[in-house]
Design an enzyme around this catalytic site. Structure first.
Site, short mmCIF file in Angstrom:
data_model
loop_
_atom_site.label_atom_id
_atom_site.label_comp_id
_atom_site.label_asym_id
_atom_site.label_seq_id
_atom_site.Cartn_x
_atom_site.Cartn_y
_atom_site.Cartn_z
N LYS A 1 7.16 23.22 -16.02
CA LYS A 1 6.06 21.97 -15.61
C LYS A 1 5.86 22.19 -14.03
CE LYS A 1 5.17 17.06 -15.45
NZ LYS A 1 5.16 15.89 -16.00
N GLU B 1 -4.41 17.30 -12.39
CA GLU B 1 -5.21 17.25 -13.59
C GLU B 1 -6.54 17.30 -13.86
OE1 GLU B 1 -2.97 14.92 -16.75
OE2 GLU B 1 -4.21 15.82 -18.31
N HIS C 1 0.43 10.88 -29.49
CA HIS C 1 0.07 9.34 -28.83
C HIS C 1 -0.40 8.70 -30.25
CE1 HIS C 1 0.13 10.65 -24.43
NE2 HIS C 1 1.33 10.08 -25.08
N ASN D 1 -0.13 18.64 -22.25
CA ASN D 1 -0.53 17.75 -23.25
C ASN D 1 -0.28 18.09 -24.91
OD1 ASN D 1 -1.02 15.39 -21.77
ND2 ASN D 1 -3.21 16.28 -21.40
N HIS E 1 0.63 16.18 -27.89
CA HIS E 1 0.48 14.83 -27.45
C HIS E 1 -0.67 13.94 -27.71
CE1 HIS E 1 4.06 15.52 -25.04
NE2 HIS E 1 4.13 14.41 -24.63
N ARG F 1 0.71 -1.09 -0.06
CA ARG F 1 -0.03 -0.05 -0.05
C ARG F 1 0.73 1.25 0.05
NH1 ARG F 1 -2.89 -2.85 4.00
NH2 ARG F 1 -4.57 -3.95 2.92
N HIS G 1 8.77 8.11 -28.96
CA HIS G 1 7.79 9.24 -28.50
C HIS G 1 8.15 10.64 -29.00
CE1 HIS G 1 5.05 10.94 -25.50
NE2 HIS G 1 6.17 11.53 -25.17
N ARG H 1 -3.58 21.50 -15.95
CA ARG H 1 -2.37 20.47 -16.18
C ARG H 1 -2.26 19.84 -17.68
NH1 ARG H 1 0.56 16.14 -12.16
NH2 ARG H 1 1.90 15.25 -13.87
N LYS I 1 2.83 11.46 -11.51
CA LYS I 1 2.17 10.34 -12.24
C LYS I 1 2.96 9.15 -12.29
CE LYS I 1 -0.89 13.30 -15.42
NZ LYS I 1 -1.00 13.48 -16.99
N GLU J 1 10.55 17.37 -25.77
CA GLU J 1 9.72 17.74 -24.48
C GLU J 1 10.09 19.44 -23.86
OE1 GLU J 1 7.13 16.13 -23.74
OE2 GLU J 1 7.61 13.87 -24.44
N1 LIG Z 1 4.82 10.35 -15.48
C1 LIG Z 1 4.84 11.15 -16.39
O1 LIG Z 1 4.63 12.42 -16.08
C2 LIG Z 1 5.30 11.09 -17.78
C3 LIG Z 1 5.91 12.20 -18.64
C4 LIG Z 1 6.41 11.92 -19.84
C5 LIG Z 1 6.55 10.63 -20.19
N2 LIG Z 1 6.43 9.62 -19.60
C6 LIG Z 1 6.73 8.41 -19.86
O2 LIG Z 1 7.93 8.04 -20.11
C7 LIG Z 1 8.34 7.06 -20.89
C8 LIG Z 1 9.20 7.63 -22.21
O3 LIG Z 1 10.63 7.81 -21.32
P1 LIG Z 1 11.68 7.74 -21.95
O4 LIG Z 1 12.11 8.76 -23.48
O5 LIG Z 1 12.99 8.34 -21.15
O6 LIG Z 1 12.12 6.35 -22.32
P2 LIG Z 1 13.05 5.12 -21.63
O7 LIG Z 1 12.77 4.89 -20.35
O8 LIG Z 1 12.47 3.69 -22.66
O9 LIG Z 1 14.34 5.24 -22.22
C9 LIG Z 1 14.85 5.51 -23.26
C10 LIG Z 1 15.97 4.52 -23.77
O10 LIG Z 1 17.12 5.01 -23.25
C11 LIG Z 1 17.88 4.24 -22.47
N3 LIG Z 1 18.61 4.87 -21.28
C12 LIG Z 1 18.12 5.38 -20.16
N4 LIG Z 1 19.25 6.07 -19.56
C13 LIG Z 1 20.34 6.14 -20.34
C14 LIG Z 1 21.37 6.77 -20.22
N5 LIG Z 1 21.84 7.73 -19.32
N6 LIG Z 1 22.46 6.55 -21.06
C15 LIG Z 1 22.03 5.54 -22.44
N7 LIG Z 1 20.86 5.17 -22.31
C16 LIG Z 1 19.87 5.38 -21.50
C17 LIG Z 1 16.85 3.17 -22.05
O11 LIG Z 1 17.43 1.86 -21.72
C18 LIG Z 1 16.07 3.13 -23.00
O12 LIG Z 1 16.53 2.18 -24.07
C19 LIG Z 1 7.15 6.80 -21.74
O13 LIG Z 1 6.49 5.48 -21.30
C20 LIG Z 1 5.89 8.06 -21.30
O14 LIG Z 1 4.65 7.38 -21.29
C21 LIG Z 1 5.94 9.80 -18.15
ZN LIG Z 2 5.77 13.23 -23.82
#
Ligand SMILES: NC(=O)c1ccc[n+]([C@@H]2O[C@H](COP(=O)([O-])OP(=O)(O)OC[C@H]3O[C@@H](n4cnc5c(N)ncnc54)[C@H](O)[C@@H]3O)[C@@H](O)[C@H]2O)c1
Ligand SMILES: [Zn+2]
Length: 368
Positions: free
Chosen positions: A225, A235, A250, A243, A246, A120, A262, A239, A142, A184
């Site tokens: 942000k 949100e 998406h 998007n 997005h 929990r 992405h 907030r 989130k 972003e």
């Molecule tokens: N919670 C939120 O508010 C929020 C906001 C935006 C995006 N997201 C989510 O984030 C995700 C995308 O995140 P991302 O773009 O970081 O992708 P990711 O976490 O898949 O990382 C991208 C790639 O980079 C590699 N990597 C990570 N750190 C590294 C480093 N320092 N050096 C070399 N390689 C490295 C990883 O292994 C992966 O292959 C999506 O699922 C999206 O929905 C969440």
């Molecule tokens: Zn994004």
């Protein structure tokens, strides 16, 4: 190094250390009641940066356990969440453990959900290792898992105890992943910081090298942000301005089975939605052109490809759709988002969005 405070509901917020050497903040931010550190880490991030993190964690906690997940969006899944939770249960981790997430947005979303659900709720720390995670996923509480029906459909709001964003970790990012994060950063400039947008324009191609974004500019993107989240943590309205780009982004990801990454999808999404904004909310055409030019200078695509029809089914499941219209978060000018009587999104008819899509298909600029 920036030491900021992040807003969190019902509390004074939590610390965010941002800059080279932020990992050194671990001992200062570690709480004595956390006897065990449960490091949940992306395998690649662990290989590249695990030693530096583990060394510091061992100096803080009596016991350190490591839970790895393979890289990739498809591991932001119920299956991976369950596998890690069961391993933590087998290790008899109790609530004296602090979960430490190391990786990009995938890891942070999954680890945050694990922290929200395990017994929990466990305290957790976020150590973002991608640019996207620093400016976006690590901020705002989130957490999420994907389902076959769509991205981020399971989740919870769960704010971390602290975020340590050590920018030296970003230097190992593959250029494409780095550029995805730049998309972003551009989004945050459009949403709330026109001067940041100008500085990004000035820097242009100098930002291609992973890790090359000036710390002060990165902090400004982060602040956009944080300011939005502070006003609307759950949100209900405002907030949703985050998007921008997005809704279409998406849909591109879903329609291509996530073959378009992405950041690239969001870049095209911003260009298309800016096109719609020119028609719907009077965004000056010159602002749209500057956005398209900046995306190009940063090595990001701005041209749509393929028939709009392919996007349609994926726009329908979008969380922002109400009353038959597609609700978009649109800029009225660079640095300022539209507000309507019904909130921070604007209803756009599918036919208008199709026109925007087709204009961006015909326009000059790189396709994804
Ligand atoms: N919670 C939120 O508010 C929020 C906001 C935006 C995006 N997201 C989510 O984030 C995700 C995308 O995140 P991302 O773009 O970081 O992708 P990711 O976490 O898949 O990382 C991208 C790639 O980079 C590699 N990597 C990570 N750190 C590294 C480093 N320092 N050096 C070399 N390689 C490295 C990883 O292994 C992966 O292959 C999506 O699922 C999206 O929905 C969440
Ligand atoms: Zn994004």
């Amino acid at each position: 190094m920036f030491r900021l405070r992040c807003p969190a509901p019902g509390a004074a917020g939590h610390p965010l250390w941002l800059g080279p050497g932020a990992l050194d903040g671990l001992p200062a931010l570690w709480r004595p009641e956390w006897r065990v550190a449960a490091l949940v880490a992306d395998r690649t991030a662990l290989r590249l940066h695990g030693a530096a993190v583990l060394r510091r964690l061992r100096a803080c906690a009596g016991t350190v356990r490591v839970y790895q997940l393979p890289p990739g969006e498809r591991h932001k899944s119920v299956a991976t969440w369950l596998r890690l939770a069961d391993r933590m249960l087998a290790d008899r981790l109790d609530r004296a453990a602090c979960l430490v997430a190391l990786g990009g947005g995938v890891t942070l979303d999954l680890a945050g959900f694990l922290a929200a659900t395990y017994l929990r709720g466990l305290d957790h720390l976020l150590l973002p290792t991608t640019l996207l995670a620093v400016v976006d996923a690590a901020l705002g509480g989130k957490t999420a898992l994907n389902r076959p029906a769509g991205k981020n459909l399971l989740g919870a709001f769960r704010f971390p105890a602290a975020v340590l964003a050590d920018t030296t970790l970003l230097e190992t990012l593959p250029p494409r992943t780095w550029r995805g994060g730049l998309a972003e950063v551009v989004k945050h400039a459009v949403v709330g910081d026109a001067d940041l947008f100008r500085r990004l324009e000035r820097a242009g191609r100098a930002l291609h090298r992973p890790g090359s974004l000036d710390l002060a500019l990165l902090a400004r993107a982060v602040r956009v942000k944080l300011e939005v989240v502070a006003r609307d943590p759950f949100e209900w309205g405002r907030r949703s301005v985050l998007n921008f780009g997005h809704t279409v982004g998406h849909a591109i990801e879903a329609a291509t089975g996530h073959r378009v990454p992405h950041g690239a999808a969001v870049a095209v999404g911003m260009a298309v939605e800016a096109e719609a904004a020119v028609e719907r909310v009077g965004l000056p055409a010159a602002d749209r052109d500057r956005l398209v030019a900046l995306l190009g200078a940063l090595g990001l695509p701005a041209r749509s490809r393929g028939p709009f029809e392919r996007l349609r089914p994926h726009l329908a499941v979008d969380k922002k759709r109400r009353d038959g219209a597609i609700r978009l978060s649109l800029p009225v000018r660079l640095g300022r988002m539209a507000a309507s009587q019904t909130g921070w999104t604007v209803p756009v008819k599918a036919a208008a969005l199709r026109r925007a899509w087709e204009r961006r298909a015909a326009a000059p600029g790189r396709a994804r």
